[in-house]
Design a protein around this motif. Structure first.
Motif, mmCIF file in Angstrom:
data_model
loop_
_atom_site.group_PDB
_atom_site.id
_atom_site.type_symbol
_atom_site.label_atom_id
_atom_site.label_comp_id
_atom_site.label_asym_id
_atom_site.label_seq_id
_atom_site.Cartn_x
_atom_site.Cartn_y
_atom_site.Cartn_z
ATOM 1 N N PHE A 211 0.795 -1.229 0.000
ATOM 2 C CA PHE A 211 0.000 0.000 0.000
ATOM 3 C C PHE A 211 0.831 1.285 0.000
ATOM 4 N N LYS A 212 2.107 1.201 0.323
ATOM 5 C CA LYS A 212 2.945 2.401 0.378
ATOM 6 C C LYS A 212 2.934 3.192 -0.937
ATOM 7 N N PRO A 213 3.140 2.585 -2.089
ATOM 8 C CA PRO A 213 3.152 3.377 -3.330
ATOM 9 C C PRO A 213 1.816 4.063 -3.620
ATOM 10 N N MET A 214 0.723 3.377 -3.365
ATOM 11 C CA MET A 214 -0.601 3.965 -3.619
ATOM 12 C C MET A 214 -0.875 5.134 -2.678
ATOM 13 N N LEU A 215 -0.552 4.946 -1.411
ATOM 14 C CA LEU A 215 -0.764 6.013 -0.441
ATOM 15 C C LEU A 215 0.106 7.225 -0.762
ATOM 16 N N TYR A 216 1.363 6.963 -1.110
ATOM 17 C CA TYR A 216 2.264 8.066 -1.446
ATOM 18 C C TYR A 216 1.736 8.855 -2.637
ATOM 19 N N SER A 217 1.308 8.182 -3.684
ATOM 20 C CA SER A 217 0.782 8.865 -4.875
ATOM 21 C C SER A 217 -0.451 9.693 -4.531
ATOM 22 N N PHE A 218 -1.324 9.112 -3.758
ATOM 23 C CA PHE A 218 -2.540 9.800 -3.331
ATOM 24 C C PHE A 218 -2.195 11.073 -2.558
ATOM 25 N N LEU A 219 -1.294 10.962 -1.604
ATOM 26 C CA LEU A 219 -0.930 12.103 -0.767
ATOM 27 C C LEU A 219 -0.148 13.155 -1.546
ATOM 28 N N TYR A 220 0.723 12.706 -2.428
ATOM 29 C CA TYR A 220 1.533 13.651 -3.197
ATOM 30 C C TYR A 220 0.666 14.513 -4.113
ATOM 31 N N ARG A 221 -0.412 13.929 -4.623
ATOM 32 C CA ARG A 221 -1.330 14.718 -5.459
ATOM 33 C C ARG A 221 -1.871 15.922 -4.691
ATOM 34 N N TYR A 222 -2.084 15.752 -3.402
ATOM 35 C CA TYR A 222 -2.606 16.851 -2.584
ATOM 36 C C TYR A 222 -1.507 17.805 -2.116
ATOM 37 N N THR A 223 -0.386 17.266 -1.681
ATOM 38 C CA THR A 223 0.630 18.085 -1.027
ATOM 39 C C THR A 223 1.650 18.683 -1.988
ATOM 40 N N GLN A 224 1.955 17.977 -3.054
ATOM 41 C CA GLN A 224 3.052 18.360 -3.945
ATOM 42 C C GLN A 224 4.355 18.519 -3.157
ATOM 43 N N ASP A 225 4.465 17.759 -2.080
ATOM 44 C CA ASP A 225 5.630 17.825 -1.201
ATOM 45 C C ASP A 225 6.067 16.395 -0.894
ATOM 46 N N ARG A 226 7.222 16.030 -1.420
ATOM 47 C CA ARG A 226 7.719 14.658 -1.285
ATOM 48 C C ARG A 226 7.886 14.267 0.178
ATOM 49 N N ASP A 227 8.580 15.110 0.949
ATOM 50 C CA ASP A 227 8.868 14.771 2.341
ATOM 51 C C ASP A 227 7.603 14.664 3.186
ATOM 52 N N MET A 228 6.675 15.594 2.996
ATOM 53 C CA MET A 228 5.429 15.538 3.754
ATOM 54 C C MET A 228 4.644 14.276 3.411
ATOM 55 N N SER A 229 4.626 13.923 2.137
ATOM 56 C CA SER A 229 3.894 12.730 1.715
ATOM 57 C C SER A 229 4.497 11.475 2.328
ATOM 58 N N ILE A 230 5.813 11.383 2.330
ATOM 59 C CA ILE A 230 6.490 10.228 2.935
ATOM 60 C C ILE A 230 6.195 10.161 4.431
ATOM 61 N N GLU A 231 6.260 11.316 5.104
ATOM 62 C CA GLU A 231 5.966 11.343 6.542
ATOM 63 C C GLU A 231 4.543 10.870 6.837
ATOM 64 N N ILE A 232 3.595 11.322 6.034
ATOM 65 C CA ILE A 232 2.206 10.938 6.284
ATOM 66 C C ILE A 232 1.996 9.454 6.015
ATOM 67 N N VAL A 233 2.673 8.902 5.003
ATOM 68 C CA VAL A 233 2.585 7.452 4.769
ATOM 69 C C VAL A 233 3.108 6.711 5.994
ATOM 70 N N GLN A 234 4.246 7.134 6.500
ATOM 71 C CA GLN A 234 4.805 6.482 7.691
ATOM 72 C C GLN A 234 3.878 6.634 8.893
ATOM 73 N N ASP A 235 3.332 7.839 9.060
ATOM 74 C CA ASP A 235 2.400 8.070 10.164
ATOM 75 C C ASP A 235 1.135 7.227 10.027
ATOM 76 N N THR A 236 0.733 6.969 8.797
ATOM 77 C CA THR A 236 -0.440 6.121 8.553
ATOM 78 C C THR A 236 -0.214 4.730 9.119
#
Length: 109
Positions: A29-54
């Motif tokens: 699920f990591k790649p799907m979650l990252y893509s989903f979050l990156y679409r909203y944030t446009q921020d690589r680091d924030m998206s990675i952090e939120i995936v980890q926090d998930t």
């Protein structure tokens, strides 16, 4: 993509303490979650952090998942989306900047 039944089995195994099952969930699920979050944030680091926090949140609340009630993918995306909203709505420290210009303000002391 794996079937929901396989993901559900991994989550049920994880609920019983199988750490390897969590690894399967994360890798899938990591790649799907990252893509989903990156679409909203446009921020690589924030998206990675939120995936980890998930997945940290999943570990904390793993017993709350009820099989058959919601798909595992939906459950994880809901967690990620709520964390995203929390991160976006988190107050920033910018409100403190005027204190540098106006030290006489009461909150600046």
């Amino acid at each position: 993509m794996i079937a929901n039944e396989q993901a559900e089995q991994w989550l049920l195994r994880f609920q019983q303490g199988d750490k390897e099952a969590l690894e399967h969930l994360y890798l899938h699920f990591k790649p799907m979650l990252y893509s989903f979050l990156y679409r909203y944030t446009q921020d690589r680091d924030m998206s990675i952090e939120i995936v980890q926090d998930t997945f940290v949140r999943l570990q904390t609340y793993r017993q709350h998942y009820q099989p058959g009630r919601v798909m595992v993918r939906t459950y994880l995306f809901r967690i990620a989306y709520r964390l995203l909203l929390d991160r976006i709505n988190r107050p920033t420290t910018r409100w403190r900047e005027p204190c540098r210009q106006r030290p006489s303000w009461p909150r600046c002391t």
